[in-house]
Design a protein around this motif. Structure first.
Motif, mmCIF file in Angstrom:
data_model
loop_
_atom_site.group_PDB
_atom_site.id
_atom_site.type_symbol
_atom_site.label_atom_id
_atom_site.label_comp_id
_atom_site.label_asym_id
_atom_site.label_seq_id
_atom_site.Cartn_x
_atom_site.Cartn_y
_atom_site.Cartn_z
ATOM 1 N N ALA A 187 59.080 -30.380 9.641
ATOM 2 C CA ALA A 187 57.907 -31.049 9.491
ATOM 3 C C ALA A 187 57.443 -31.893 10.426
ATOM 4 C CB ALA A 187 57.352 -30.720 8.166
ATOM 5 N N GLU A 188 56.207 -32.014 10.405
ATOM 6 C CA GLU A 188 56.205 -33.192 11.496
ATOM 7 C C GLU A 188 55.093 -33.786 10.504
ATOM 8 O OE1 GLU A 188 54.394 -31.282 14.748
ATOM 9 O OE2 GLU A 188 55.770 -31.159 16.064
ATOM 10 N N SER A 189 54.129 -33.693 9.257
ATOM 11 C CA SER A 189 53.969 -34.516 8.858
ATOM 12 C C SER A 189 53.715 -34.240 7.236
ATOM 13 C CB SER A 189 52.238 -34.309 9.071
ATOM 14 O OG SER A 189 51.670 -33.048 9.386
ATOM 15 N N ALA A 190 53.354 -35.142 6.655
ATOM 16 C CA ALA A 190 53.204 -34.541 4.837
ATOM 17 C C ALA A 190 52.856 -33.233 3.899
ATOM 18 C CB ALA A 190 52.599 -36.075 3.584
ATOM 19 N N LEU A 191 51.294 -33.290 5.050
ATOM 20 C CA LEU A 191 50.293 -31.832 5.350
ATOM 21 C C LEU A 191 51.241 -30.924 5.418
ATOM 22 C CD1 LEU A 191 47.921 -31.211 4.357
ATOM 23 C CD2 LEU A 191 46.843 -31.392 6.283
ATOM 24 N N GLU A 192 52.326 -31.002 6.733
ATOM 25 C CA GLU A 192 53.153 -29.468 7.019
ATOM 26 C C GLU A 192 54.212 -29.414 5.750
ATOM 27 O OE1 GLU A 192 55.368 -29.310 10.847
ATOM 28 O OE2 GLU A 192 53.719 -28.351 11.246
ATOM 29 N N LYS A 193 54.612 -30.197 5.884
ATOM 30 C CA LYS A 193 55.631 -30.356 4.903
ATOM 31 C C LYS A 193 55.303 -29.407 3.047
ATOM 32 C CE LYS A 193 59.261 -32.671 2.374
ATOM 33 N NZ LYS A 193 60.115 -33.255 2.387
ATOM 34 N N THR A 241 48.806 -21.113 13.527
ATOM 35 C CA THR A 241 48.469 -22.445 12.848
ATOM 36 C C THR A 241 49.925 -21.884 11.423
ATOM 37 O OG1 THR A 241 47.320 -22.558 12.049
ATOM 38 C CG2 THR A 241 47.220 -23.381 14.205
#
Length: 86
Positions: free
Chosen positions: A18-24, A58
């Motif tokens: 995951a590239e960001s906390a939101l994506e994770k 997305t």
């Protein structure tokens, strides 16, 4: 247990990648939702589990691809994903 692969814009994405906390966080929600909806689904003939592949441009615009060993398992998994009881 079954295998989940998420494809976003053609790229396979796992929790570790995951590239960001939101994506994770979104990936964790997707995985938990799928686990809950398809838990316990096994092929009555082959004892296999389905492979669920959410994919789309997305994380917020995903469709589902279901791979299974046979039509029976495919139908069981699709029914569960749609919220139908078997």
């Amino acid at each position: 247990m079954f295998k989940i692969t998420v494809r976003v814009n053609g790229r396979a994405v796992s929790l570790d990648e995951a590239e960001s906390a939101l994506e994770k966080a979104l990936l964790e929600k997707i995985e938990a939702s799928l686990q809950k909806r398809v838990a316990g689904v096994r092929c009555p003939d082959h004892d296999a589990t389905p492979r669920i592949i959410p994919k789309g441009p997305t994380l917020r615009r995903l469709s589902w691809e279901v791979r299974a060993c046979c039509k029976s398992l495919l139908q069981l998994a699709v029914d569960k994903l749609k919220g139908e009881r078997s």
